[in-house]
Scaffold this motif. Structure first.
Motif, PDB file in Angstrom:
ATOM      1  N   GLY A  48       0.706  -1.183   0.224  1.00 50.94           N
ATOM      2  CA  GLY A  48       0.106   0.133   0.112  1.00 50.94           C
ATOM      3  C   GLY A  48       0.834   1.398  -0.044  1.00 50.94           C
ATOM      4  O   GLY A  48       0.220   2.309  -0.477  1.00 50.94           O
ATOM      5  N   LEU A  49       2.086   1.209   0.573  1.00 55.98           N
ATOM      6  CA  LEU A  49       2.910   2.323   0.750  1.00 55.98           C
ATOM      7  C   LEU A  49       3.870   2.388  -0.556  1.00 55.98           C
ATOM      8  O   LEU A  49       4.544   1.568  -0.904  1.00 55.98           O
ATOM      9  CB  LEU A  49       3.771   2.526   1.716  1.00 55.98           C
ATOM     10  N   GLU A  50       3.596   3.685  -1.411  1.00 57.12           N
ATOM     11  CA  GLU A  50       4.213   3.515  -2.772  1.00 57.12           C
ATOM     12  C   GLU A  50       5.704   3.579  -2.982  1.00 57.12           C
ATOM     13  O   GLU A  50       6.453   3.032  -3.651  1.00 57.12           O
ATOM     14  CB  GLU A  50       3.819   4.773  -3.542  1.00 57.12           C
ATOM     15  N   HIS A  51       6.344   4.268  -1.880  1.00 57.48           N
ATOM     16  CA  HIS A  51       7.643   4.280  -1.796  1.00 57.48           C
ATOM     17  C   HIS A  51       8.450   3.235  -0.904  1.00 57.48           C
ATOM     18  O   HIS A  51       9.736   3.353  -0.687  1.00 57.48           O
ATOM     19  CB  HIS A  51       8.304   5.479  -1.282  1.00 57.48           C
ATOM     20  N   PHE A  52       7.741   2.413  -0.540  1.00 52.44           N
ATOM     21  CA  PHE A  52       8.325   1.394   0.541  1.00 52.44           C
ATOM     22  C   PHE A  52       8.073  -0.256  -0.255  1.00 52.44           C
ATOM     23  O   PHE A  52       6.993  -0.535  -0.783  1.00 52.44           O
ATOM     24  CB  PHE A  52       7.719   1.203   1.775  1.00 52.44           C
ATOM     25  N   LYS A  53       9.106  -0.872   0.039  1.00 52.14           N
ATOM     26  CA  LYS A  53       9.218  -2.352  -0.743  1.00 52.14           C
ATOM     27  C   LYS A  53       8.365  -3.125   0.103  1.00 52.14           C
ATOM     28  O   LYS A  53       8.212  -2.898   1.376  1.00 52.14           O
ATOM     29  CB  LYS A  53      10.559  -2.869  -0.757  1.00 52.14           C
ATOM     30  N   ARG A  54       7.516  -4.134  -0.220  1.00 50.39           N
ATOM     31  CA  ARG A  54       6.856  -4.913   0.440  1.00 50.39           C
ATOM     32  C   ARG A  54       7.712  -5.763   1.399  1.00 50.39           C
ATOM     33  O   ARG A  54       9.019  -6.323   0.804  1.00 50.39           O
ATOM     34  CB  ARG A  54       6.041  -5.871  -0.497  1.00 50.39           C
ATOM     35  N   GLY A  55       7.321  -5.977   2.554  1.00 47.94           N
ATOM     36  CA  GLY A  55       8.266  -6.668   3.651  1.00 47.94           C
ATOM     37  C   GLY A  55       9.165  -5.466   4.176  1.00 47.94           C
ATOM     38  O   GLY A  55       9.980  -6.180   5.002  1.00 47.94           O
ATOM     39  N   ALA A  56       9.056  -4.220   3.994  1.00 45.43           N
ATOM     40  CA  ALA A  56      10.013  -3.264   4.752  1.00 45.43           C
ATOM     41  C   ALA A  56       9.383  -3.350   6.263  1.00 45.43           C
ATOM     42  O   ALA A  56       8.434  -3.248   6.597  1.00 45.43           O
ATOM     43  CB  ALA A  56       9.944  -1.814   3.883  1.00 45.43           C
ATOM     44  N   LYS A  57      10.621  -3.470   7.030  1.00 46.67           N
ATOM     45  CA  LYS A  57      10.425  -3.397   8.501  1.00 46.67           C
ATOM     46  C   LYS A  57      10.540  -1.941   9.042  1.00 46.67           C
ATOM     47  O   LYS A  57      11.662  -1.300   8.585  1.00 46.67           O
ATOM     48  CB  LYS A  57      11.377  -4.325   9.306  1.00 46.67           C
ATOM     49  N   GLY A  58       9.848  -1.508  10.026  1.00 47.60           N
ATOM     50  CA  GLY A  58      10.198  -0.046  10.364  1.00 47.60           C
ATOM     51  C   GLY A  58       9.169   0.174  11.606  1.00 47.60           C
ATOM     52  O   GLY A  58       8.943  -1.062  12.426  1.00 47.60           O
TER      53      GLY A  58
END
Lengths: 175, 196
Positions: free
Chosen positions: A35-45
């Protein structure tokens, strides 16, 4: 992380200003599913409620969602395998006599799923999904609703089909 | 001498066979490359609006509905060649002259288990069955298809939504290509362009 853009990503074309410490809630560790355009899927934060915004920070990248623009919040649960993807495939290949199935059987954990629906400045609906450690989604949902987010289903309850249409009125936290 | 002649015959035969294979390969590939659209080509229809998936009476977790919607937007933006892909509720879509709308209705949903899939390899599938409609601004249905998204072995349950979105994007592309070759004024849309 190399896959994330270094510049802060703003969902509404707004850059983040300095945050006052008093409005910032305790961050929750989260994984971006989609859903977040600038983030890769699976990005941890980290998910942080800062004033009237929900922020997702991963490395140097930041995404913000105005809490007022959130149309609906849902929580759910999922049983997630710990050994999956390429690592899972390698483990499967390395272990003899199908013994990797025992690893699959034992190495799983429950996670919470937080789903948000919000509108952008043009009225377009966006959806974002995060996974959170078990037990944290309902608490975060409560905080979001407290800050003005709409939610059809009460925090902690599982969304049922038709509930959205039949209930009609958005659920708000009662103080 | 006979050996030499036989060898020459074999060589020419091999060359002929290689030539035939090449020609056949070209014949297979050429129509594909001729009919295939280069990425980013614009169709006569420029704008598509994607509506949120409806689940009606089907018991489906909201994250699947959202994942179907987001994956559809991503896949269709990437692959379909539309100039503008609008989200549900986007006010800018009202000004688009030749807007198409994509409606997705979930007809059946079976939530599987990632653990079951990994342990048994034959059970625990997640399956989403949907009805996908592409509707023109005048209300004509250009496409009405049943599409299934599945995850059978690796990956989480939400992966089924990605599979579904890829299949829908392919169908939309085909329908849009048909529409670009037969513009709306040329024939009855609801009759002539429905792929079913």
């Amino acid at each position: 992380m190399p896959f994330l853009s270094s510049a802060p990503a703003s969902l509404f074309g707004r850059q983040l200003g300095a945050l006052s410490a008093s409005t910032e809630e305790t961050p929750t560790h989260a994984t971006h599913v989609l859903g977040l355009e600038h983030f890769k899927r699976g990005a941890k934060g980290r998910l942080i409620i800062a004033g009237k915004e929900l922020r997702f920070e991963s490395g140097a990248s930041v995404a913000t969602i105005s809490i007022q623009s959130i149309q609906d919040v849902f929580t759910g649960e999922e049983n997630q395998q710990l050994v999956r993807g390429k690592t899972g495939l390698l483990v499967e290949l390395a272990m003899p006599y199908e013994s990797s199935r025992i690893v699959s059987l034992l190495a799983s954990r429950k996670v919470d799923i937080l789903t948000l629906e919000y509108r952008d400045t043009n009225g377009g609906i966006h959806g974002v999904i995060f996974t959170l450690p078990k037990g944290q989604a309902a608490a975060l949902m409560r905080l979001l609703v407290g800050q003005g987010a709409n939610a059809v289903v009460a925090p902690g309850a599982t969304a049922k089909p038709h509930q959205r249409e039949s209930q009609g009125v958005a659920w708000h936290e009662k103080n | 001498m006979k050996r030499i002649e036989r060898a020459q015959g074999l060589r020419s035969g091999a060359m002929m066979a290689a030539w035939c294979i090449l020609a056949a390969g070209e014949a297979i590939l050429f129509p594909l490359s001729a009919s295939g659209q280069a990425p980013g080509r614009n169709f006569s229809t420029d704008a598509l609006q994607i509506e949120l998936a409806k689940s009606n009476d089907i018991a489906m977790s909201p994250e699947f509905r959202v994942a179907i919607y987001e994956n559809l937007i991503e896949e269709i933006t990437k692959a379909s060649g539309f100039q503008h892909v609008y989200r549900s509720g986007d006010r800018r879509a009202n000004d688009a002259p030749d807007l198409l709308t994509l409606r997705t209705t979930v007809e059946d949903f079976k939530r599987g288990s990632e653990k079951k899939r990994q342990v048994t390899t034959v059970a625990g599938w997640t399956i989403i069955k949907t009805e996908v409609q592409l509707v023109a601004k005048n209300g004509n249905t250009l496409m009405d298809r049943r599409v299934e998204g599945k995850v059978r072995l690796f990956g989480g349950n939400l992966k089924a939504t990605g599979d579904l979105a890829r299949k829908v994007a392919r169908l939309i592309r085909q329908a849009a290509e048909q529409r670009s070759t037969n513009p709306p004024g040329n024939q009855d849309e609801s009759r002539g362009l429905n792929p079913e």
